[in-house]
Write a protein that holds these residues in place. Structure first.
Motif, PDB file in Angstrom:
ATOM      1  N   ASN A  75       0.830  -1.194   0.000  1.00 28.38           N
ATOM      2  CA  ASN A  75       0.000   0.000   0.000  1.00 28.38           C
ATOM      3  C   ASN A  75       0.873   1.256   0.000  1.00 28.38           C
ATOM      4  O   ASN A  75       2.107   1.166   0.009  1.00 28.38           O
ATOM      5  CB  ASN A  75      -0.992  -0.011   1.172  1.00 28.38           C
ATOM      6  CG  ASN A  75      -0.308  -0.033   2.542  1.00 28.38           C
ATOM      7  OD1 ASN A  75       0.814   0.464   2.711  1.00 28.38           O
ATOM      8  ND2 ASN A  75      -0.992  -0.593   3.532  1.00 28.38           N
ATOM      9  N   SER A  76       0.259   2.407   0.016  1.00 30.37           N
ATOM     10  CA  SER A  76       1.016   3.659  -0.116  1.00 30.37           C
ATOM     11  C   SER A  76       1.876   3.960   1.105  1.00 30.37           C
ATOM     12  O   SER A  76       2.793   4.779   1.025  1.00 30.37           O
ATOM     13  CB  SER A  76       0.059   4.827  -0.376  1.00 30.37           C
ATOM     14  OG  SER A  76      -0.929   4.904   0.646  1.00 30.37           O
ATOM     15  N   GLU A  77       1.624   3.275   2.216  1.00 24.42           N
ATOM     16  CA  GLU A  77       2.447   3.456   3.422  1.00 24.42           C
ATOM     17  C   GLU A  77       3.617   2.466   3.488  1.00 24.42           C
ATOM     18  O   GLU A  77       4.457   2.556   4.392  1.00 24.42           O
ATOM     19  CB  GLU A  77       1.594   3.302   4.685  1.00 24.42           C
ATOM     20  CG  GLU A  77       0.633   4.448   4.948  1.00 24.42           C
ATOM     21  CD  GLU A  77      -0.598   4.370   4.068  1.00 24.42           C
ATOM     22  OE1 GLU A  77      -1.128   3.243   3.871  1.00 24.42           O
ATOM     23  OE2 GLU A  77      -1.031   5.416   3.553  1.00 24.42           O
ATOM     24  N   GLY A  78       3.663   1.506   2.575  1.00 24.85           N
ATOM     25  CA  GLY A  78       4.736   0.503   2.600  1.00 24.85           C
ATOM     26  C   GLY A  78       4.394  -0.719   3.422  1.00 24.85           C
ATOM     27  O   GLY A  78       5.282  -1.446   3.868  1.00 24.85           O
ATOM     28  N   GLY A  79       3.132  -1.015   3.584  1.00 23.25           N
ATOM     29  CA  GLY A  79       2.670  -2.197   4.311  1.00 23.25           C
ATOM     30  C   GLY A  79       1.566  -2.878   3.520  1.00 23.25           C
ATOM     31  O   GLY A  79       1.454  -2.657   2.310  1.00 23.25           O
ATOM     32  N   TYR A  94      -0.046   0.806  -4.101  1.00 28.54           N
ATOM     33  CA  TYR A  94      -1.446   1.145  -4.381  1.00 28.54           C
ATOM     34  C   TYR A  94      -1.990   2.104  -3.334  1.00 28.54           C
ATOM     35  O   TYR A  94      -1.861   1.865  -2.132  1.00 28.54           O
ATOM     36  CB  TYR A  94      -2.293  -0.134  -4.389  1.00 28.54           C
ATOM     37  CG  TYR A  94      -3.770   0.094  -4.617  1.00 28.54           C
ATOM     38  CD1 TYR A  94      -4.230   0.588  -5.837  1.00 28.54           C
ATOM     39  CD2 TYR A  94      -4.695  -0.195  -3.622  1.00 28.54           C
ATOM     40  CE1 TYR A  94      -5.584   0.779  -6.065  1.00 28.54           C
ATOM     41  CE2 TYR A  94      -6.057  -0.010  -3.833  1.00 28.54           C
ATOM     42  CZ  TYR A  94      -6.499   0.486  -5.059  1.00 28.54           C
ATOM     43  OH  TYR A  94      -7.845   0.671  -5.280  1.00 28.54           O
ATOM     44  N   ASP A  95      -2.595   3.186  -3.807  1.00 29.06           N
ATOM     45  CA  ASP A  95      -3.261   4.153  -2.940  1.00 29.06           C
ATOM     46  C   ASP A  95      -4.768   3.909  -3.047  1.00 29.06           C
ATOM     47  O   ASP A  95      -5.386   4.218  -4.071  1.00 29.06           O
ATOM     48  CB  ASP A  95      -2.916   5.579  -3.369  1.00 29.06           C
ATOM     49  CG  ASP A  95      -3.436   6.633  -2.401  1.00 29.06           C
ATOM     50  OD1 ASP A  95      -4.423   6.348  -1.698  1.00 29.06           O
ATOM     51  OD2 ASP A  95      -2.862   7.728  -2.352  1.00 29.06           O
ATOM     52  N   SER A  96      -5.347   3.332  -1.998  1.00 28.48           N
ATOM     53  CA  SER A  96      -6.770   2.980  -2.039  1.00 28.48           C
ATOM     54  C   SER A  96      -7.672   4.213  -2.044  1.00 28.48           C
ATOM     55  O   SER A  96      -8.803   4.160  -2.547  1.00 28.48           O
ATOM     56  CB  SER A  96      -7.122   2.081  -0.849  1.00 28.48           C
ATOM     57  OG  SER A  96      -6.848   2.739   0.376  1.00 28.48           O
ATOM     58  N   LYS A  97      -7.189   5.331  -1.487  1.00 29.03           N
ATOM     59  CA  LYS A  97      -8.016   6.535  -1.434  1.00 29.03           C
ATOM     60  C   LYS A  97      -8.279   7.103  -2.825  1.00 29.03           C
ATOM     61  O   LYS A  97      -9.346   7.663  -3.097  1.00 29.03           O
ATOM     62  CB  LYS A  97      -7.344   7.591  -0.557  1.00 29.03           C
ATOM     63  CG  LYS A  97      -7.239   7.184   0.913  1.00 29.03           C
ATOM     64  CD  LYS A  97      -6.519   8.259   1.730  1.00 29.03           C
ATOM     65  CE  LYS A  97      -6.399   7.834   3.184  1.00 29.03           C
ATOM     66  NZ  LYS A  97      -5.648   8.837   3.995  1.00 29.03           N
TER      67      LYS A  97
END
Length: 415
Positions: A304-308, A322-325
């Protein structure tokens, strides 16, 4: 000047790829159908990276949502009560979708820890050892893992015995000595593979940082049974270059493969982060293949976009995030760096001899099975560089921007 000698062939290349983790699967399952299609196309289609290798954990790893194991007691193995629920939810769908696009992709599986009930510390985390009385049971669990995945159409070709066998981590980890790792591989796992008709399975040891390669290999391959039962050494990059160790083993053990099985860069912000990450990938890949490396497997394919997500907070960057927002996929510098190799170098290629007059121009050349040739050149300098590329009686001029890379592709006349 860079000189390329296309007919002086060295080691064979098995391919390029990344790792399926539960974290990657969780992100994948959260994506829209359009984003999933784009992600799969970028990594596995012939028009894009066309990954041909991949790795995944047996049971949980740090990039799982939590510790999980396939059994709650050793009796579960004897009774055939293995629980693959987590794999079925987050790993098998992603792997299956990738194989639909490239069914020829070869797969490698690695344990981060045996079940807690088999370990001296009774915990999947924090090191500990596999108790000797459970060697046969853990080998049987791995066999059941392989057979279960086959029932889902996923055939695994490579196994490593343990991820980072001399590292005590706060996450899933287990300690082995050389003697313990090779004994488990040759005396317990290899015979069961033979019994199940999986004698062609490749077994790798070490699966840890390059600085320990030579010491581990010299002890492991001093025994004849290990030479016959183990196919190669897997390694990571987290302690620096150590290209000389890879080169030494490629010369001393020419029949053993030297597979790069994990590398990643941290989540960072600030100036020149992308250039630093770009350098890490290009510099290490060129250096490893020049030294005798036989394949490249990156760490998480997707985060994800935070690295987790993961269950330990040791977040890192993936080539695609991937940025879900915003429902968007981002390709990082590492994705483009790997692309200089995987888009042009085919599985079965051979590294060929090449040399450079300028240490800041790092290069490696390949000969593809279809008769084509590839040269990857990376300019690690902070200024533009121009050079001549000489191939037999032909030459061309090449200009690379600061920190730039270029991939040259050609066929020799008459091929």
């Amino acid at each position: 000047m860079i000189k390329v000698f296309p007919r002086h062939k060295l080691q064979r290349i098995d391919g390029f790829g990344g790792s399926f983790t539960e974290g990657a699967g969780v992100v994948y399952n959260s994506m829209t159908d359009t984003a999933k299609s784009t992600f799969l196309h970028w990594y596995f289609s012939e028009q894009e990276h066309h990954y041909s290798l991949a790795r995944m954990p047996i049971q949980s790893c740090d990039f799982s949502l939590s510790n999980y194991e396939y059994i709650s007691s050793v009796e579960d193995i004897k009774q055939g009560k293995l629980d693959f629920t987590r794999d079925k939810e987050h790993l098998i769908p992603l792997i299956s979708d990738a194989l639909c696009i490239n069914p020829q992709m070869a797969l490698m599986a690695s344990p981060w820890s045996p079940p807690a009930c088999m370990k001296t510390n009774n915990d999947m985390n924090g090191g500990g050892k596999l108790r000797s009385e459970y060697y046969a049971d853990f080998a049987q669990l791995i066999i059941q893992y392989l057979l279960t995945y086959r029932r889902y159409g996923i055939r695994i070709q490579y196994l490593s015995i343990q991820n980072e066998p001399v590292a005590v981590k706060t996450w899933d980890s287990c300690l082995y000595s050389v003697e313990e790792e090779t004994s488990f591989a040759v005396n317990y796992l290899r015979p069961l593979l033979e019994e199940q008709g999986m004698g062609d399975m490749e077994i790798y040891i070490w699966d840890h940082d390059k600085d320990g390669l030579v010491d581990w290999a010299e002890q492991a391959f001093s025994r004849e049974e290990n030479i016959n039962g183990i196919n190669g050494m897997a390694f990571h990059w987290y302690t620096g270059d150590h290209f000389a160790q890879v080169q030494y083993l490629s010369q001393c053990l020419p029949d053993k493969k030297l597979l790069f099985s994990e590398g990643c860069v941290p989540m960072e912000t600030g100036d020149n982060v992308g250039i630093r990450h770009w350098h890490t990938y290009l510099h290490d890949m060129v250096g490893n293949f020049k030294a005798g490396c036989t394949g490249f497997i990156d760490w998480n394919l997707l985060l994800n976009s935070e690295g987790g997500p993961n269950h330990q907070g040791n977040l890192c960057e993936a080539p695609v995030q991937y940025d879900s927002k915003t429902d968007t996929l981002k390709r990082n510098h590492s994705w483009y760096g790997i692309g200089h190799f995987c888009r042009y170098v085919q599985p079965g290629a051979r590294v060929t001899l090449s040399s450079s007059f300028d240490a800041s121009l790092e290069e490696v050349a390949f000969a593809n099975p279809d008769g084509g040739h590839v040269l990857v050149v990376y300019n690690r300098d902070a200024c533009e560089k121009t050079c001549r590329v000489v191939i037999d009686d032909k030459e061309t001029a090449l200009t690379l921007p600061a920190n730039g890379a270029s991939t040259l592709v050609w066929h020799e006349t008459g091929e």
